[in-house]
Write a protein that holds these residues in place. Structure first.
Motif, mmCIF file in Angstrom:
data_model
loop_
_atom_site.group_PDB
_atom_site.id
_atom_site.type_symbol
_atom_site.label_atom_id
_atom_site.label_comp_id
_atom_site.label_asym_id
_atom_site.label_seq_id
_atom_site.Cartn_x
_atom_site.Cartn_y
_atom_site.Cartn_z
ATOM 1 N N ALA A 110 1.394 -1.379 0.319
ATOM 2 C CA ALA A 110 -0.133 -0.257 0.275
ATOM 3 C C ALA A 110 0.579 1.609 -0.043
ATOM 4 N N VAL A 111 0.384 2.169 -0.927
ATOM 5 C CA VAL A 111 0.986 4.064 -0.659
ATOM 6 C C VAL A 111 0.239 4.541 -0.107
ATOM 7 N N VAL A 112 1.057 5.517 0.399
ATOM 8 C CA VAL A 112 0.587 5.979 1.681
ATOM 9 C C VAL A 112 0.807 7.670 1.493
ATOM 10 N N ALA A 113 -0.128 8.905 1.107
ATOM 11 C CA ALA A 113 0.184 10.168 1.055
ATOM 12 C C ALA A 113 0.444 10.761 2.243
ATOM 13 N N ASP A 114 2.023 11.322 2.459
ATOM 14 C CA ASP A 114 2.416 11.786 3.471
ATOM 15 C C ASP A 114 3.180 12.456 3.537
ATOM 16 N N ALA A 115 2.490 13.884 4.841
ATOM 17 C CA ALA A 115 3.351 15.299 3.976
ATOM 18 C C ALA A 115 4.721 15.115 4.640
ATOM 19 N N ASP A 116 5.144 14.058 5.029
ATOM 20 C CA ASP A 116 6.907 13.955 5.675
ATOM 21 C C ASP A 116 7.736 14.838 6.374
ATOM 22 N N GLU A 117 6.198 14.892 7.244
ATOM 23 C CA GLU A 117 5.871 15.799 8.719
ATOM 24 C C GLU A 117 5.510 14.474 9.711
ATOM 25 N N PRO A 118 6.105 14.652 11.044
ATOM 26 C CA PRO A 118 5.582 13.972 12.325
ATOM 27 C C PRO A 118 3.560 14.591 12.234
ATOM 28 N N PRO A 119 2.757 13.552 12.470
ATOM 29 C CA PRO A 119 3.252 11.996 12.629
ATOM 30 C C PRO A 119 3.094 11.616 11.728
ATOM 31 N N LEU A 120 3.644 10.085 12.104
ATOM 32 C CA LEU A 120 4.011 9.273 10.892
ATOM 33 C C LEU A 120 2.744 9.052 11.187
ATOM 34 N N PRO A 121 1.753 8.653 9.942
ATOM 35 C CA PRO A 121 0.375 7.552 9.797
ATOM 36 C C PRO A 121 -0.161 6.240 10.188
ATOM 37 N N PHE A 122 0.584 5.884 11.685
ATOM 38 C CA PHE A 122 0.463 4.357 11.804
ATOM 39 C C PHE A 122 0.525 4.476 13.420
ATOM 40 N N GLY A 123 -0.112 3.448 14.013
ATOM 41 C CA GLY A 123 0.328 3.421 14.898
ATOM 42 C C GLY A 123 0.582 2.988 16.134
ATOM 43 N N ASP A 124 0.524 2.911 17.011
ATOM 44 C CA ASP A 124 2.524 2.376 18.182
ATOM 45 C C ASP A 124 3.048 0.880 17.460
ATOM 46 N N ALA A 125 4.564 0.494 17.915
ATOM 47 C CA ALA A 125 4.601 -0.818 17.560
ATOM 48 C C ALA A 125 4.376 -0.905 16.605
ATOM 49 N N ALA A 126 3.545 -0.328 15.513
ATOM 50 C CA ALA A 126 3.107 -1.525 14.032
ATOM 51 C C ALA A 126 3.949 -2.235 12.701
#
Length: 270
Positions: A110-126
Motif C-alpha cells: 500500500a502507498v500512503v500519501a504523507d507530508a514527510d512531517e510527524p506524526p507518521l500515520p500509523f499506530g504504535d509498534a506497527a
C-alpha cells in the motif's frame, strides 16, 4: 596553422548549438520517480560498498510488517523478490505517489500519501522493519514509536557536503553549518536520544562524474534540494560556462557522501 575567423565562428556556433540541444533535452525529460537510468552514459557515481538494495531485500525477507518511508517512485522497494505480508510505503510528492502506487500495488504494498512531517500515520509498534533510502529528514522519535520492540530501522542516507563541488559552483561557498549538516554522528546521537540502539554506522565518500551539461541539468531538476529553485533560465550563464569547462577539460568531478545506519528498538519481537 590557426584557423580562420570563419572557422572560429563556426566552432563557437557548433558549441552553442550543442549546449542548447543538451539543455533543452534535459529540461524536458520527466524527473518523476527515483530512477536515474536517464543518466546512463552521461554521469557515473560510485556505489557504497555495503549494497543497500541487496541488504534491504534480505531484511524484508525476514520481516512480517514493513514500512518504507519516502519511497520515491517505489523502485527500490519493488526490487525485492518478495515483500512481507504487510508492506506500506509513504511518499509526499504527487507524481511519485502515482508512480509508486502503479508499481507497488500489484506487489501487494500500500502507498500512503504523507507530508514527510510527524506524526507518521500509523499506530504504535506497527512494524518490525522500517527502511528508507535517502530520506530528506529522519524523524527519529516517530521511527522509534512505530517500531515494534526488537524491530529495526535500516537506512542509507546522504552524508555531509554531498556533491558540494556542484552545489558551490552554482551557489558559491556554503557556510559551515550547511557543510556539516547530515553528519553520521549527529544521526547516531538523535537515534539514541529517541531510545534506539545503533548497531551499525558506516560512512563513505564516493566519486561522481558528469560527462555533459545535460546530466547536470537533469540531476539538479531531480534532486531539488541541491540548488533550491534551480531552473535552466535562472542559471543559464553558469550552465553555459560549465558546458564549456566540460567540453574543454572533461567530466565535472564531484564527491557524494553516504552513510548506512541500522538502529534497533530494545526488546523482543513477538
Amino acid at each position: 596553422m590557426p584557423g580562420t575567423p570563419e572557422d572560429t565562428q563556426a566552432a563557437e556556433a557548433a558549441r552553442r548549438a550543442r549546449f542548447d540541444a543538451l539543455v533543452t533535452e534535459a529540461d524536458a525529460v520527466s524527473v518523476a520517480g527515483w530512477d536515474f537510468s536517464w543518466l546512463d552514459g552521461r554521469a557515473t557515481e560510485e556505489r557504497p560498498s555495503w549494497g543497500y538494495a541487496c541488504a534491504m531485500r534480505e531484511r524484508l525477507g525476514r520481516a512480517s510488517a514493513a514500512l518504507d518511508i519516502q519511497t520515491g517512485g517505489g523502485e527500490v522497494l519493488a526490487s525485492a523478490p518478495k515483500l512481507p505480508p504487510l508492506t506500506v510505503a509513504t511518499e509526499s510528492w504527487p507524481p511519485n505517489i502515482a508512480r509508486a502506487t502503479a508499481l507497488l500495488h500489484p506487489l501487494g504494498a500500500a502507498v500512503v500519501a504523507d507530508a514527510d512531517e510527524p506524526p507518521l500515520p500509523f499506530g504504535d509498534a506497527a512494524f518490525d522493519l522500517v527502511v528508507s533510502r535517502h530520506p530528506v529528514t529522519t524523524w527519529w522519535d516517530e521511527i522509534a514509536r512505530v517500531l515494534a520492540p526488537g524491530g529495526t530501522y535500516f537506512s542509507q542516507q546522504v552524508g555531509p557536503a554531498s556533491v558540494f563541488e556542484l552545489v558551490e559552483y552554482f551557489l558559491g561557498p556554503q557556510p559551515p553549518e550547511a557543510r556539516g549538516a547530515r553528519d553520521p554522528e549527529q544521526a547516531r546521537a538523535a537515534a539514541e536520544a529517541a531510545g534506539l540502539e545503533v548497531v551499525a554506522l558506516r560512512p563513505e565518500r564516493l566519486r561522481t562524474e558528469f560527462f555533459d551539461i545535460g546530466a547536470v541539468v537533469y540531476f539538479l531538476r531531480k534532486v531539488i534540494w541541491m540548488v533550491p529553485g534551480f531552473t535552466v533560465e535562472r542559471y543559464r550563464p553558469q550552465l553555459a560556462a560549465l558546458h564549456q569547462q566540460i567540453e574543454n577539460e572533461g567530466p565535472f568531478v564531484a564527491h557524494s557522501t553516504r552513510f548506512l545506519i541500522e538502529a534497533r528498538r530494545p526488546g523482543r519481537l513477538l
